[in-house]
Design a protein around this motif. Structure first.
Motif, short mmCIF file in Angstrom:
data_model
loop_
_atom_site.label_atom_id
_atom_site.label_comp_id
_atom_site.label_asym_id
_atom_site.label_seq_id
_atom_site.Cartn_x
_atom_site.Cartn_y
_atom_site.Cartn_z
N MET A 109 0.81 -1.18 0.00
CA MET A 109 0.00 0.00 0.00
C MET A 109 0.86 1.26 0.00
SD MET A 109 -3.38 -0.20 1.75
CE MET A 109 -4.54 -1.40 1.33
N PRO A 110 1.35 1.66 -1.13
CA PRO A 110 2.17 2.85 -1.20
C PRO A 110 1.39 4.13 -0.92
CG PRO A 110 2.27 1.62 -3.28
CD PRO A 110 1.32 0.93 -2.39
N SER A 111 0.10 4.14 -1.22
CA SER A 111 -0.67 5.37 -1.00
C SER A 111 -0.79 5.68 0.49
CB SER A 111 -2.05 5.26 -1.63
OG SER A 111 -2.80 4.24 -0.98
N GLY A 112 -0.82 4.68 1.35
CA GLY A 112 -0.86 4.91 2.79
C GLY A 112 0.42 5.55 3.30
N LYS A 113 1.56 5.10 2.77
CA LYS A 113 2.83 5.68 3.16
C LYS A 113 2.94 7.13 2.70
CE LYS A 113 5.45 1.40 3.22
NZ LYS A 113 6.57 0.66 2.65
N ILE A 114 2.44 7.39 1.50
CA ILE A 114 2.48 8.75 0.97
C ILE A 114 1.60 9.67 1.79
CG2 ILE A 114 1.88 10.18 -1.03
CD1 ILE A 114 2.75 7.84 -2.79
N SER A 115 0.40 9.22 2.14
CA SER A 115 -0.50 10.08 2.92
C SER A 115 0.06 10.33 4.32
CB SER A 115 -1.90 9.48 2.99
OG SER A 115 -1.86 8.24 3.68
N ASN A 116 0.74 9.33 4.92
CA ASN A 116 1.37 9.55 6.22
C ASN A 116 2.51 10.56 6.11
OD1 ASN A 116 -0.30 7.81 7.56
ND2 ASN A 116 1.08 6.06 7.42
N ALA A 117 3.27 10.47 5.03
CA ALA A 117 4.38 11.42 4.83
C ALA A 117 3.84 12.83 4.64
CB ALA A 117 5.21 11.00 3.63
N ILE A 118 2.75 12.96 3.91
CA ILE A 118 2.14 14.28 3.69
C ILE A 118 1.60 14.82 5.01
CG2 ILE A 118 0.23 15.48 2.58
CD1 ILE A 118 0.67 13.63 0.16
N ALA A 119 0.97 13.98 5.81
CA ALA A 119 0.44 14.42 7.10
C ALA A 119 1.57 14.86 8.02
CB ALA A 119 -0.38 13.30 7.74
N ARG A 120 2.68 14.13 8.04
CA ARG A 120 3.82 14.53 8.87
C ARG A 120 4.41 15.84 8.40
NH1 ARG A 120 6.22 8.87 9.05
NH2 ARG A 120 7.00 9.61 7.08
N ALA A 121 4.52 16.01 7.07
CA ALA A 121 5.09 17.24 6.51
C ALA A 121 4.18 18.42 6.80
CB ALA A 121 5.31 17.09 5.01
N ALA A 122 2.88 18.21 6.80
CA ALA A 122 1.94 19.30 7.08
C ALA A 122 2.04 19.74 8.54
CB ALA A 122 0.52 18.87 6.75
N GLY A 123 2.37 18.83 9.43
CA GLY A 123 2.49 19.17 10.84
C GLY A 123 3.87 19.68 11.23
N LEU A 124 4.81 19.69 10.29
CA LEU A 124 6.18 20.10 10.58
C LEU A 124 6.29 21.54 11.06
CD1 LEU A 124 9.17 19.27 10.58
CD2 LEU A 124 9.29 20.12 8.24
N PRO A 125 5.68 22.52 10.40
CA PRO A 125 5.80 23.89 10.92
C PRO A 125 5.28 24.04 12.35
CG PRO A 125 4.92 23.93 8.70
CD PRO A 125 4.96 22.50 9.13
N ARG A 126 4.20 23.35 12.66
CA ARG A 126 3.65 23.42 14.02
C ARG A 126 4.63 22.82 15.03
NH1 ARG A 126 -1.79 20.86 14.11
NH2 ARG A 126 -2.31 22.79 13.07
N ARG A 127 5.25 21.70 14.66
CA ARG A 127 6.21 21.08 15.58
C ARG A 127 7.45 21.95 15.77
NH1 ARG A 127 6.70 15.20 13.09
NH2 ARG A 127 7.73 16.57 11.63
N VAL A 128 7.91 22.60 14.71
CA VAL A 128 9.08 23.48 14.81
C VAL A 128 8.77 24.66 15.72
CG1 VAL A 128 10.56 25.05 13.51
CG2 VAL A 128 10.10 22.78 12.62
N VAL A 129 7.62 25.29 15.52
CA VAL A 129 7.23 26.43 16.37
C VAL A 129 7.10 25.98 17.82
CG1 VAL A 129 5.35 28.04 16.85
CG2 VAL A 129 6.15 27.73 14.51
N ARG A 130 6.47 24.84 18.05
CA ARG A 130 6.31 24.35 19.42
C ARG A 130 7.66 24.06 20.06
NH1 ARG A 130 2.14 20.18 19.26
NH2 ARG A 130 3.74 19.03 18.14
N PHE A 131 8.61 23.52 19.28
CA PHE A 131 9.95 23.25 19.78
C PHE A 131 10.61 24.53 20.28
CE2 PHE A 131 14.51 23.17 18.76
CZ PHE A 131 14.93 22.12 19.57
N TYR A 132 10.57 25.60 19.48
CA TYR A 132 11.20 26.86 19.88
C TYR A 132 10.46 27.54 21.02
CZ TYR A 132 14.65 26.70 16.21
OH TYR A 132 15.70 26.34 15.43
N VAL A 133 9.14 27.51 21.01
CA VAL A 133 8.37 28.12 22.09
C VAL A 133 8.66 27.42 23.42
CG1 VAL A 133 6.02 28.45 22.99
CG2 VAL A 133 6.56 29.05 20.63
N ASP A 134 8.68 26.10 23.41
CA ASP A 134 8.99 25.36 24.63
C ASP A 134 10.42 25.64 25.09
OD1 ASP A 134 6.48 24.29 24.69
OD2 ASP A 134 7.07 22.37 23.76
N GLY A 135 11.35 25.74 24.14
CA GLY A 135 12.73 26.03 24.49
C GLY A 135 12.89 27.40 25.13
#
Length: 96
Positions: A1-27
């Motif tokens: 199921m390659p489409s499942g891996k692709i959708s997971n990768a897209i979901a992780r990439a979409a959440g990346l800016p939020r995780r980066v901001v949270r990392f710096y705010v917590d720091g």
């Protein structure tokens, strides 16, 4: 199921800016000495830019021209000269 891996990768990439901001705010939230050092750095940079502005970047247009129209004409002429590659002086008021 390659489409499942692709959708997971897209979901992780979409959440990346939020995780980066949270990392710096917590720091920054958990800083103690670092916070005061950052405040000191920001104050120094502000003072440095203020000194540069006052002493090194004078308002040349205000010292050379009296009205806003003359300033606008000088800027326009300089832009035209630079875009044409010419090093001609700006025209005198009687030639405009």
């Amino acid at each position: 199921m390659p489409s499942g891996k692709i959708s997971n990768a897209i979901a992780r990439a979409a959440g990346l800016p939020r995780r980066v901001v949270r990392f710096y705010v917590d720091g920054f939230r958990s800083m103690t000495v670092g916070r005061s050092l950052w405040v000191l750095i920001i104050i120094k940079v502000a003072i440095l830019f203020l000194v540069f502005k006052l002493f090194f970047f004078r308002d040349e247009l205000a010292t050379r021209y009296d009205t806003d129209t003359e300033r606008a004409d000088a800027v326009r002429q300089e832009l035209v000269n630079r875009s044409a590659g010419a090093d001609m002086p700006p025209p005198t008021p009687e030639h405009r």
